[in-house]
Motif scaffolding. Sequence first.
Motif, PDB file in Angstrom:
ATOM      1  N   GLU A  32       0.835  -1.204   0.000  1.00 37.95           N
ATOM      2  CA  GLU A  32       0.000   0.000   0.000  1.00 37.95           C
ATOM      3  C   GLU A  32       0.871   1.256   0.000  1.00 37.95           C
ATOM      4  OE1 GLU A  32      -2.469  -0.793   3.425  1.00 37.95           O
ATOM      5  OE2 GLU A  32      -4.119  -1.516   2.167  1.00 37.95           O
ATOM      6  N   ALA A  33       2.005   1.210   0.715  1.00 37.51           N
ATOM      7  CA  ALA A  33       2.933   2.344   0.694  1.00 37.51           C
ATOM      8  C   ALA A  33       3.467   2.544  -0.723  1.00 37.51           C
ATOM      9  CB  ALA A  33       4.081   2.114   1.679  1.00 37.51           C
ATOM     10  N   GLY A  34       3.732   1.452  -1.427  1.00 41.47           N
ATOM     11  CA  GLY A  34       4.216   1.545  -2.805  1.00 41.47           C
ATOM     12  C   GLY A  34       3.201   2.150  -3.751  1.00 41.47           C
ATOM     13  N   VAL A  35       1.969   1.691  -3.688  1.00 40.89           N
ATOM     14  CA  VAL A  35       0.961   2.230  -4.607  1.00 40.89           C
ATOM     15  C   VAL A  35       0.523   3.644  -4.223  1.00 40.89           C
ATOM     16  CG1 VAL A  35       0.125  -0.045  -5.338  1.00 40.89           C
ATOM     17  CG2 VAL A  35      -1.023   1.135  -3.472  1.00 40.89           C
ATOM     18  N   SER A  36       0.863   4.075  -3.016  1.00 48.51           N
ATOM     19  CA  SER A  36       0.531   5.438  -2.575  1.00 48.51           C
ATOM     20  C   SER A  36       1.545   6.478  -3.047  1.00 48.51           C
ATOM     21  CB  SER A  36       0.439   5.478  -1.045  1.00 48.51           C
ATOM     22  OG  SER A  36      -0.614   4.665  -0.602  1.00 48.51           O
ATOM     23  N   ALA A  37       2.636   6.034  -3.650  1.00 46.62           N
ATOM     24  CA  ALA A  37       3.675   6.965  -4.107  1.00 46.62           C
ATOM     25  C   ALA A  37       3.154   7.829  -5.247  1.00 46.62           C
ATOM     26  CB  ALA A  37       4.907   6.185  -4.563  1.00 46.62           C
ATOM     27  N   PRO A  38       3.703   9.033  -5.373  1.00 43.50           N
ATOM     28  CA  PRO A  38       3.323   9.879  -6.505  1.00 43.50           C
ATOM     29  C   PRO A  38       3.833   9.276  -7.813  1.00 43.50           C
ATOM     30  CG  PRO A  38       5.180  10.842  -5.347  1.00 43.50           C
ATOM     31  CD  PRO A  38       4.738   9.658  -4.537  1.00 43.50           C
ATOM     32  N   SER A  39       3.192   9.659  -8.915  1.00 44.63           N
ATOM     33  CA  SER A  39       3.673   9.234 -10.235  1.00 44.63           C
ATOM     34  C   SER A  39       3.465  10.382 -11.215  1.00 44.63           C
ATOM     35  CB  SER A  39       2.945   7.969 -10.706  1.00 44.63           C
ATOM     36  OG  SER A  39       1.590   8.210 -10.971  1.00 44.63           O
ATOM     37  N   GLY A  40       4.375  10.490 -12.161  1.00 49.51           N
ATOM     38  CA  GLY A  40       4.322  11.569 -13.138  1.00 49.51           C
ATOM     39  C   GLY A  40       3.016  11.571 -13.912  1.00 49.51           C
ATOM     40  N   CYS A  41       2.320  12.684 -13.881  1.00 51.47           N
ATOM     41  CA  CYS A  41       1.025  12.853 -14.549  1.00 51.47           C
ATOM     42  C   CYS A  41       0.038  11.754 -14.165  1.00 51.47           C
ATOM     43  CB  CYS A  41       1.197  12.920 -16.065  1.00 51.47           C
ATOM     44  SG  CYS A  41       2.134  14.361 -16.595  1.00 51.47           S
ATOM     45  N   ASN A  42       0.222  11.178 -12.993  1.00 51.81           N
ATOM     46  CA  ASN A  42      -0.644  10.129 -12.448  1.00 51.81           C
ATOM     47  C   ASN A  42      -0.784   8.925 -13.384  1.00 51.81           C
ATOM     48  OD1 ASN A  42      -2.147   9.122 -10.273  1.00 51.81           O
ATOM     49  ND2 ASN A  42      -4.067   9.707 -11.241  1.00 51.81           N
ATOM     50  N   LYS A  43       0.288   8.602 -14.124  1.00 51.85           N
ATOM     51  CA  LYS A  43       0.237   7.465 -15.049  1.00 51.85           C
ATOM     52  C   LYS A  43       0.372   6.126 -14.325  1.00 51.85           C
ATOM     53  CE  LYS A  43      -0.485   9.707 -18.794  1.00 51.85           C
ATOM     54  NZ  LYS A  43      -1.752   9.585 -19.480  1.00 51.85           N
ATOM     55  N   GLN A  44       0.846   6.142 -13.088  1.00 50.83           N
ATOM     56  CA  GLN A  44       0.921   4.943 -12.248  1.00 50.83           C
ATOM     57  C   GLN A  44       1.582   3.785 -12.997  1.00 50.83           C
ATOM     58  OE1 GLN A  44      -2.772   4.387  -9.938  1.00 50.83           O
ATOM     59  NE2 GLN A  44      -3.389   6.404 -10.703  1.00 50.83           N
ATOM     60  N   THR A  45       2.829   4.011 -13.370  1.00 54.60           N
ATOM     61  CA  THR A  45       3.582   3.058 -14.193  1.00 54.60           C
ATOM     62  C   THR A  45       4.181   1.897 -13.404  1.00 54.60           C
ATOM     63  OG1 THR A  45       5.615   4.346 -13.930  1.00 54.60           O
ATOM     64  CG2 THR A  45       4.200   4.902 -15.818  1.00 54.60           C
ATOM     65  N   THR A  46       4.050   1.909 -12.093  1.00 56.01           N
ATOM     66  CA  THR A  46       4.700   0.912 -11.247  1.00 56.01           C
ATOM     67  C   THR A  46       3.691  -0.094 -10.703  1.00 56.01           C
ATOM     68  OG1 THR A  46       6.248   2.653 -10.596  1.00 56.01           O
ATOM     69  CG2 THR A  46       6.297   0.630  -9.317  1.00 56.01           C
ATOM     70  N   SER A  47       4.067  -1.371 -10.758  1.00 54.78           N
ATOM     71  CA  SER A  47       3.253  -2.457 -10.219  1.00 54.78           C
ATOM     72  C   SER A  47       4.149  -3.360  -9.378  1.00 54.78           C
ATOM     73  CB  SER A  47       2.623  -3.274 -11.351  1.00 54.78           C
ATOM     74  OG  SER A  47       1.829  -2.456 -12.176  1.00 54.78           O
ATOM     75  N   PHE A  48       3.546  -4.271  -8.636  1.00 53.67           N
ATOM     76  CA  PHE A  48       4.305  -5.088  -7.694  1.00 53.67           C
ATOM     77  C   PHE A  48       3.793  -6.519  -7.659  1.00 53.67           C
ATOM     78  CE2 PHE A  48       3.508  -0.793  -6.204  1.00 53.67           C
ATOM     79  CZ  PHE A  48       4.789  -0.275  -6.186  1.00 53.67           C
ATOM     80  N   ILE A  49       4.702  -7.446  -7.408  1.00 50.65           N
ATOM     81  CA  ILE A  49       4.336  -8.829  -7.111  1.00 50.65           C
ATOM     82  C   ILE A  49       5.018  -9.192  -5.799  1.00 50.65           C
ATOM     83  CG2 ILE A  49       4.457 -11.254  -7.796  1.00 50.65           C
ATOM     84  CD1 ILE A  49       4.639 -10.286 -10.720  1.00 50.65           C
TER      85      ILE A  49
END
Length: 178
Positions: A32-49
């Motif tokens: 949840e801390a990872g997905v709460s991080a900011p992302s450029g133009c809110n593109k949310q390019t980061t995912s996790f396994i």
Amino acid sequence: MDILDVIKNRTSYRGRYKDMPVPKDDLIKILEAGVSAPSGCNKQTTSFIAVDDVKLLNEIKSLITPPVAETAPAFILVLTQKIYAYRDKCFNVQDYSAAIENMLLAVKALGYESCWYEGHITDDDDIAGKIAEHMGIPDEYKIVCILPVGKPAEDIKTAAKKPFNSRVWFNGFGTVSN
């Protein structure tokens, strides 16, 4: 622990881990801390396994040569997508960096240790690609980092930091603040 204390006391841990599983609730908090991080133009390019299945974890560890985090009871694989925010600008490196740091701070705050393993798995031998293939990750996603998570079994060694005034100035380069 106060957030500023967590930031100041976080360090990369490369030692052995205790043979104790990381509760799924704690892994979820870290993610949840990872997905709460900011992302450029809110593109949310980061995912996790998150990987806490012992058999799968051992299969992944067998692909990492030379080995790292061999005793970690959990891994978080950090994935990125190259999604353009506008024109030819892509902020995926900034996005995953912010997410990784958020997770490293959450790891520390929850009493665990970790280390940001990136270069070791993304070098010419493409360990990340081998892991992605083993995990069935689609080609549009790239593994950029592995975060082991666990309780430390060894003393934590803190890295020496350069003096504050050698890296921070006010109102101009090299200006000493009183």
